[in-house]
Structures are given as structure tokens and as C-alpha cells.
Write a protein that holds these residues in place. Structure first.
Motif, PDB file in Angstrom:
ATOM      1  N   ARG A   1       0.821  -1.216   0.000  1.00  0.00           N
ATOM      2  CA  ARG A   1       0.000   0.000   0.000  1.00  0.00           C
ATOM      3  C   ARG A   1       0.852   1.261   0.000  1.00  0.00           C
ATOM      4  O   ARG A   1       0.517   2.255  -0.646  1.00  0.00           O
ATOM      5  N   GLU A   2       1.983   1.219   0.721  1.00  0.00           N
ATOM      6  CA  GLU A   2       2.859   2.385   0.742  1.00  0.00           C
ATOM      7  C   GLU A   2       3.554   2.565  -0.610  1.00  0.00           C
ATOM      8  O   GLU A   2       3.728   3.698  -1.081  1.00  0.00           O
ATOM      9  N   LEU A   3       3.955   1.467  -1.256  1.00  0.00           N
ATOM     10  CA  LEU A   3       4.543   1.570  -2.596  1.00  0.00           C
ATOM     11  C   LEU A   3       3.545   2.182  -3.568  1.00  0.00           C
ATOM     12  O   LEU A   3       3.915   3.028  -4.401  1.00  0.00           O
ATOM     13  N   MET A   4       2.280   1.778  -3.473  1.00  0.00           N
ATOM     14  CA  MET A   4       1.258   2.346  -4.344  1.00  0.00           C
ATOM     15  C   MET A   4       1.055   3.827  -4.046  1.00  0.00           C
ATOM     16  O   MET A   4       0.867   4.632  -4.960  1.00  0.00           O
ATOM     17  N   ARG A   5       1.111   4.196  -2.767  1.00  0.00           N
ATOM     18  CA  ARG A   5       0.970   5.614  -2.411  1.00  0.00           C
ATOM     19  C   ARG A   5       2.097   6.440  -3.015  1.00  0.00           C
ATOM     20  O   ARG A   5       1.905   7.615  -3.370  1.00  0.00           O
TER      21      ARG A   5
ATOM     22  N   ARG B   1      11.245   5.218  13.086  1.00  0.00           N
ATOM     23  CA  ARG B   1      12.124   4.674  12.050  1.00  0.00           C
ATOM     24  C   ARG B   1      11.571   3.377  11.456  1.00  0.00           C
ATOM     25  O   ARG B   1      12.035   2.933  10.410  1.00  0.00           O
ATOM     26  N   PHE B   2      10.612   2.777  12.158  1.00  0.00           N
ATOM     27  CA  PHE B   2      10.039   1.516  11.698  1.00  0.00           C
ATOM     28  C   PHE B   2       8.697   1.706  11.000  1.00  0.00           C
ATOM     29  O   PHE B   2       8.084   0.726  10.588  1.00  0.00           O
ATOM     30  N   GLU B   3       8.234   2.948  10.878  1.00  0.00           N
ATOM     31  CA  GLU B   3       6.980   3.204  10.184  1.00  0.00           C
ATOM     32  C   GLU B   3       7.190   3.082   8.680  1.00  0.00           C
ATOM     33  O   GLU B   3       8.284   3.312   8.148  1.00  0.00           O
ATOM     34  N   ALA B   4       6.113   2.750   7.986  1.00  0.00           N
ATOM     35  CA  ALA B   4       6.204   2.519   6.542  1.00  0.00           C
ATOM     36  C   ALA B   4       6.798   3.718   5.809  1.00  0.00           C
ATOM     37  O   ALA B   4       7.584   3.556   4.870  1.00  0.00           O
ATOM     38  N   ALA B   5       6.442   4.916   6.214  1.00  0.00           N
ATOM     39  CA  ALA B   5       6.936   6.116   5.536  1.00  0.00           C
ATOM     40  C   ALA B   5       8.448   6.230   5.601  1.00  0.00           C
ATOM     41  O   ALA B   5       9.073   6.827   4.712  1.00  0.00           O
ATOM     42  N   ALA B   6       9.062   5.662   6.645  1.00  0.00           N
ATOM     43  CA  ALA B   6      10.518   5.702   6.775  1.00  0.00           C
ATOM     44  C   ALA B   6      11.185   4.491   6.143  1.00  0.00           C
ATOM     45  O   ALA B   6      12.288   4.597   5.598  1.00  0.00           O
ATOM     46  N   VAL B   7      10.530   3.337   6.181  1.00  0.00           N
ATOM     47  CA  VAL B   7      11.156   2.088   5.722  1.00  0.00           C
ATOM     48  C   VAL B   7      11.033   1.891   4.221  1.00  0.00           C
ATOM     49  O   VAL B   7      12.005   1.486   3.551  1.00  0.00           O
ATOM     50  N   VAL B   8       9.859   2.171   3.658  1.00  0.00           N
ATOM     51  CA  VAL B   8       9.628   1.852   2.240  1.00  0.00           C
ATOM     52  C   VAL B   8      10.592   2.572   1.303  1.00  0.00           C
ATOM     53  O   VAL B   8      11.091   1.953   0.346  1.00  0.00           O
ATOM     54  N   PRO B   9      10.917   3.856   1.515  1.00  0.00           N
ATOM     55  CA  PRO B   9      11.919   4.479   0.622  1.00  0.00           C
ATOM     56  C   PRO B   9      13.254   3.743   0.618  1.00  0.00           C
ATOM     57  O   PRO B   9      13.945   3.710  -0.411  1.00  0.00           O
ATOM     58  N   ARG B  10      13.617   3.119   1.729  1.00  0.00           N
ATOM     59  CA  ARG B  10      14.863   2.349   1.757  1.00  0.00           C
ATOM     60  C   ARG B  10      14.736   1.096   0.901  1.00  0.00           C
ATOM     61  O   ARG B  10      15.700   0.680   0.235  1.00  0.00           O
ATOM     62  N   VAL B  11      13.558   0.471   0.900  1.00  0.00           N
ATOM     63  CA  VAL B  11      13.332  -0.688   0.043  1.00  0.00           C
ATOM     64  C   VAL B  11      13.380  -0.275  -1.424  1.00  0.00           C
ATOM     65  O   VAL B  11      13.983  -0.958  -2.268  1.00  0.00           O
ATOM     66  N   VAL B  12      12.759   0.865  -1.738  1.00  0.00           N
ATOM     67  CA  VAL B  12      12.766   1.363  -3.122  1.00  0.00           C
ATOM     68  C   VAL B  12      14.200   1.652  -3.573  1.00  0.00           C
ATOM     69  O   VAL B  12      14.567   1.377  -4.731  1.00  0.00           O
ATOM     70  N   GLU B  13      15.030   2.179  -2.683  1.00  0.00           N
ATOM     71  CA  GLU B  13      16.436   2.424  -3.027  1.00  0.00           C
ATOM     72  C   GLU B  13      17.137   1.135  -3.428  1.00  0.00           C
ATOM     73  O   GLU B  13      17.964   1.123  -4.351  1.00  0.00           O
TER      74      GLU B  13
ATOM     75  N   PHE C   1      15.643  -1.538  -4.751  1.00  0.00           N
ATOM     76  CA  PHE C   1      15.126  -1.872  -6.083  1.00  0.00           C
ATOM     77  C   PHE C   1      15.850  -1.066  -7.151  1.00  0.00           C
ATOM     78  O   PHE C   1      16.304  -1.613  -8.168  1.00  0.00           O
ATOM     79  N   GLU C   2      15.948   0.234  -6.945  1.00  0.00           N
ATOM     80  CA  GLU C   2      16.554   1.113  -7.951  1.00  0.00           C
ATOM     81  C   GLU C   2      18.034   0.800  -8.149  1.00  0.00           C
ATOM     82  O   GLU C   2      18.531   0.804  -9.288  1.00  0.00           O
ATOM     83  N   ASP C   3      18.733   0.507  -7.049  1.00  0.00           N
ATOM     84  CA  ASP C   3      20.151   0.189  -7.158  1.00  0.00           C
ATOM     85  C   ASP C   3      20.358  -1.110  -7.937  1.00  0.00           C
ATOM     86  O   ASP C   3      21.248  -1.205  -8.787  1.00  0.00           O
ATOM     87  N   VAL C   4      19.516  -2.104  -7.665  1.00  0.00           N
ATOM     88  CA  VAL C   4      19.621  -3.377  -8.382  1.00  0.00           C
ATOM     89  C   VAL C   4      19.364  -3.180  -9.862  1.00  0.00           C
ATOM     90  O   VAL C   4      20.096  -3.714 -10.720  1.00  0.00           O
ATOM     91  N   LEU C   5      18.346  -2.400 -10.200  1.00  0.00           N
ATOM     92  CA  LEU C   5      18.027  -2.165 -11.613  1.00  0.00           C
ATOM     93  C   LEU C   5      19.140  -1.406 -12.319  1.00  0.00           C
ATOM     94  O   LEU C   5      19.492  -1.720 -13.459  1.00  0.00           O
ATOM     95  N   LEU C   6      19.722  -0.414 -11.638  1.00  0.00           N
ATOM     96  CA  LEU C   6      20.816   0.347 -12.243  1.00  0.00           C
ATOM     97  C   LEU C   6      22.034  -0.543 -12.481  1.00  0.00           C
ATOM     98  O   LEU C   6      22.706  -0.438 -13.511  1.00  0.00           O
ATOM     99  N   ARG C   7      22.325  -1.433 -11.540  1.00  0.00           N
ATOM    100  CA  ARG C   7      23.469  -2.337 -11.703  1.00  0.00           C
ATOM    101  C   ARG C   7      23.235  -3.295 -12.870  1.00  0.00           C
ATOM    102  O   ARG C   7      24.167  -3.613 -13.611  1.00  0.00           O
ATOM    103  N   ARG C   8      22.002  -3.760 -13.021  1.00  0.00           N
ATOM    104  CA  ARG C   8      21.716  -4.666 -14.136  1.00  0.00           C
ATOM    105  C   ARG C   8      21.891  -3.942 -15.464  1.00  0.00           C
ATOM    106  O   ARG C   8      22.434  -4.505 -16.426  1.00  0.00           O
ATOM    107  N   ILE C   9      21.443  -2.690 -15.532  1.00  0.00           N
ATOM    108  CA  ILE C   9      21.612  -1.905 -16.764  1.00  0.00           C
ATOM    109  C   ILE C   9      23.101  -1.684 -17.040  1.00  0.00           C
ATOM    110  O   ILE C   9      23.574  -1.844 -18.181  1.00  0.00           O
ATOM    111  N   SER C  10      23.848  -1.344 -15.993  1.00  0.00           N
ATOM    112  CA  SER C  10      25.288  -1.102 -16.161  1.00  0.00           C
ATOM    113  C   SER C  10      26.008  -2.370 -16.604  1.00  0.00           C
ATOM    114  O   SER C  10      26.874  -2.326 -17.489  1.00  0.00           O
TER     115      SER C  10
END
Length: 436
Positions: free
Chosen positions: A26-30, A407-419, A421-430
Motif C-alpha cells: 500500500r505504501e509503494l502504491m501511495r 524509524r520503523f513506520e512505513a513512511a521511513a522504511v519503504v523508501p529504503r526498500v525502493v532504493e 530496487f533502484e540500485d539493483v536495476l541500475l546495476r543490471r543496466i550497467s
């Protein structure tokens, strides 16, 4: 970003892991991402539906025909090896959904591992919520340890009953001797040998996330040496303090506020027996509230000031935390995290917890609460008495804990999960560009 979450179970089958997947989705969708949850078919639930705003696809594997062998037919978990039926269903879903990231949360990952390719298709991130990639029981604890006296009464002193000691390391023969007490001989052997055989598949992930340092350390030896593990905690919804404030006082609570409170499964591993003995030794004999989910341990309680409530909704749990004097998390096993401590801290409660596992990442000794040796009712009683004797320290720890728990609320944790995801995708592209 299109994200496909894999979880053995999802609503209406619900537990701590499933709540995490729902909150994350739900937080990712938000945040603007497209999320679909793929889970195993249970009961007669629709093959596809929207559940609390999240799109859910239920698949059926060959292991669905083994429901009769499960202790709980309502939770027929995925086996520890690839399920050809689940693999075929996942392949169809991925071809249709075309996600950028597949995010696994449970043993359903074993049916996605063979489909993963490091250069083509979606990236694969695995979150480790427990020790399940290393231990068939998901606990990393060996069955031969003494956990109670032979009469089933209070545990001996800590030197004879330290129940939080990690397994020295899984070995096939050792594991086969350990799992029957949990699964039975035949099912335990199948799960254990499957888990051991599937280790070769653990390299089919671009990144692992462990919910605590304890989980990362406990499973590292069964992952490829090149595996990267990010430590990102499990999360709680953003609105829990508001939920506590808006929920009426539950009727099952003692007449007056200021009781001690425990939340968790009704099992010896959660230290319920240790807590009951500690309360008998305390100078400050406050009422004790036990909010429990069902378990195999049913303590005989005659004290009218010990209140037990079962299967309490989350809103009432939070309202109860808000009215307690202190939270008690007396686990005697290596808790992967201990989310109940976070919930209590969010409403300003100081926590007395066992110094085990992932609780060390949650409770700061002397700052947000007190840590005590596991399985030691004397130490637990002394810590609780010291907090109850000092209201100013208790309040200071509660206020500090309230800030720490954010620090354990979704608003604080989910951006770290997204980071991740983004880092993995960038490494695959590289990597792909580097091969051209």
C-alpha cells in the motif's frame, strides 16, 4: 515501477509477514508504483481480486494436493523446492504483468528462483523475515536444548535454561534429528532435504534484505559468498498512534490503567512462563495483560489479576498499549525482530525485553527500555521493578522510544526498500551495457 510481490499467504490468511507485505504494497502504491501480490490459492477465494486497494493474484501449484499433510490446512505453505505447477503459473503472471522487480517474502521464492535471469527479465529481491533459508523450522534453534523442567513448571535458573542459544550450524544429519519435534519424521525429512538441495538456487537473487542484523548473520553462511544483504527492518503502518488514540478502551482490560502488558503467540518460546514467574517474584504486583494468539502452550493461571485475551484486533492492541505502564517482551528464542516492541514504543511505552536476536536492533538498553538475559525470571522481575519504581525514567524512555520507533513506520522504511530496487536495476543496466 512495476513490482510483483510473492508471498505464500495474503489476506484473508494473515500474520505478521502478511501484514508487512500488505503495508509495503500500500505504501509503494501511495508513492506511485504499480504493485501486484501473487500468493498461493487457499480455500475458495477468487483467483484475482482487489483487497484493501491491492491487486492480488492467487496461484495453485502441485503442492496444493498435499493439503492433508499440513498441520494447518488453511496455511499450506510452499515447499522448500521448486513446485512445477507454481513455476508455470508464475511464468504466465510475469509474462502478462512484465514487472521490473519481483520481490519475494517466503518459500514461494523457490518456484521463482529457476525463472530468474541476471541479464533478462525482472530483477529479484528477497526479503528474509526469519531464518527460513537456513533452518527448516525457521528458528535456528536445536531441539536438544533443555527448555523446561521435566514437570513442566517454571524454568530452572538461567545457567541451566538459556533457551536463546543459536544452533551451532545446520548439518543435514543434525537437522534431520531436530525437525521431527516440529513437523514429524516424514514431513520434517522432506522439508529439510528439500531446503538443503535448494541451497544451489539461493544465488538466483540480485539482492537480499534481512529484517535485522540477527537474521542477516544467521543465514549468511547458506547464501553465496557474493550475496549482498541489506538490513532493513520490517515495518508498521504509519497511523498506529492515531489508531490507539481513536480506539475506545477495550472491555477486557483491568479496571485501572497502569498494568504490565505482553503481546504474542501463546508459546514457551515467547517466554510466557518466564513472565508469569517473574511477576510472582516482583515487589510491584501490577495486573498483567496477556494478549495472545493461539499456541500449543496453555498455562494454568489462577491469579485474577492476570488477564488473558485472545485474537484481539490491531486497533484494540494499540489502545491497550497506550494504557499500560510498561511493555514486556520476554522471548527465549532468537526473535527475528520483535515488532510488538515497536508498537509499544510508538505510544510511548518503555520496553523490558530479552537480550536476544532482532530485539537488539529494536530496543536500546538504558535508552528506550531495558534488556535482560533470556529465561531469567529474577532478572526480568528486577528490571520491571526498577522501571516501576522510577516513573521519571520510565517516561523518559517512553518518549525516546516514541521517536526511535518512527524509524520503523512505513513512511521511513519503504523508501529504503525502493532504493534497493533502484540500485539493483541500475546495476543490471550497467552490467548489460558493459557486456555490449
Amino acid at each position: 515501477m512495476r513490482i510483483l510481490q510473492l508471498s505464500d499467504f495474503y489476506r484473508p490468511v494473515i500474520g505478521g509477514l502478511e501484514r508487512h507485505v500488505e503495508t509495503l504494497s500500500r505504501e509503494l502504491m501511495r508513492l506511485g508504483h504499480t504493485v501486484t501480490v501473487v500468493t498461493l490459492q487457499t480455500g475458495d477465494h477468487p483467483a484475482e481480486e482487489i483487497v484493501n486497494g491491492v491487486r492480488v493474484i492467487r496461484i495453485r501449484g502441485w503442492s496444493a494436493g498435499l493439503t492433508a499433510f499440513y498441520a494447518d490446512a488453511g496455511r499450506p505453505f510452499h515447499p522448500t523446492v521448486p513446485d512445477p505447477g507454481a513455476m508455470a503459473a508464475l511464468r504466465r503472471v510475469i509474462e502478462r504483468e512484465r514487472p521490473a522487480v519481483v520481490h519475494s517474502h517466503s518459500w514461494l521464492q523457490y518456484s521463482y528462483f529457476p525463472l530468474h535471469h541476471r541479464q533478462r527479465g525482472p530483477a529479484h529481491v528477497v526479503t528474509l523475515h526469519d531464518y527460513g533459508v537456513a533452518c527448516a523450522k525457521k528458528t535456528l534453534e536445536h531441539a536438544t536444548r533443555q527448555v523446561m523442567s521435566s514437570a513442566g513448571g517454571p524454568p530452572p535458573e538461567p545457567s541451566a535454561a538459556r533457551r536463546s542459544q543459536l544452533c551451532s550450524g545446520p548439518r543435514l544429519a543434525k537437522c534431520l534429528a531436530c525437525v521431527p519435534e516440529h513437523y514429524g519424521i516424514l514431513k520434517g525429512a522432506a522439508i529439510t532435504t528439500g531446503l538443503r538441495a535448494s541451497r544451489i538456487l539461493n544465488g538466483h537473487a540480485d539482492r537480499y534484505i534481512a529484517i535485522t542484523t540477527a537474521v542477516a548473520d544467521g543465514v549468511r553462511h547458506v547464501l553465496p559468498s557474493s550475496s549482498e544483504i541489506a538490513v532493513i527492518p520490517t515495518m508498521v503502518p504509519n497511523d498506529l498512534p492515531a489508531l490507539a488514540q481513536s480506539t475506545p478502551r477495550p472491555a477486557f482490560l483491568p479496571p485501572k490503567d497502569g498494568y504490565l502488558m505482553f503481546v504474542g503467540a501463546l508459546g514457551r518460546h515467547k517466554g510466557v512462563d518466564v513472565l508469569l514467574e517473574a511477576r510472582r517474584r516482583m515487589r510491584n504486583r501490577l495486573p498483567l495483560v496477556l494478549i495472545c494468539s493461539p499456541g500449543t502452550y496453555n498455562p494454568h493461571i489462577e491469579d485474577p489479576e492476570v488477564v488473558m485475551a485472545r485474537n484481539v484486533p490491531s486497533a484494540q492492541v494499540m489502545a491497550s498499549w497506550m494504557r499500560a505502564s510498561a511493555a514486556v517482551v520476554p522471548s527465549v528464542w532468537n526473535e527475528p525482530m520483535g515488532q510488538v516492541a515497536v508498537e509499544a514504543m510508538l505510544v510511548g511505552r518503555a520496553v523490558v525485553a530479552s537480550d536476544v536476536g532482532g530485539l537488539r536492533d529494536v530496543v536500546q538498553h538504558g535508552v528506550t527500555g531495558l534488556m535482560v538475559p533470556p529465561g531469567d525470571p529474577g532478572a526480568l522481575a528486577a528490571a520491571l521493578d526498577s522501571l516501576l519504581d522510577d516513573p521519571e525514567t520510565r517516561q523518559r524512555m517512553g518518549e525516546t522510544g516514541r521517536l526511535h520507533a518512527r524509524r520503523f513506520e512505513a513512511a521511513a522504511v519503504v523508501p529504503r526498500v525502493v532504493e534497493v530496487f533502484e540500485d539493483v536495476l541500475l546495476r543490471r543496466i550497467s552490467t548489460h551495457r558493459g557486456r555490449q
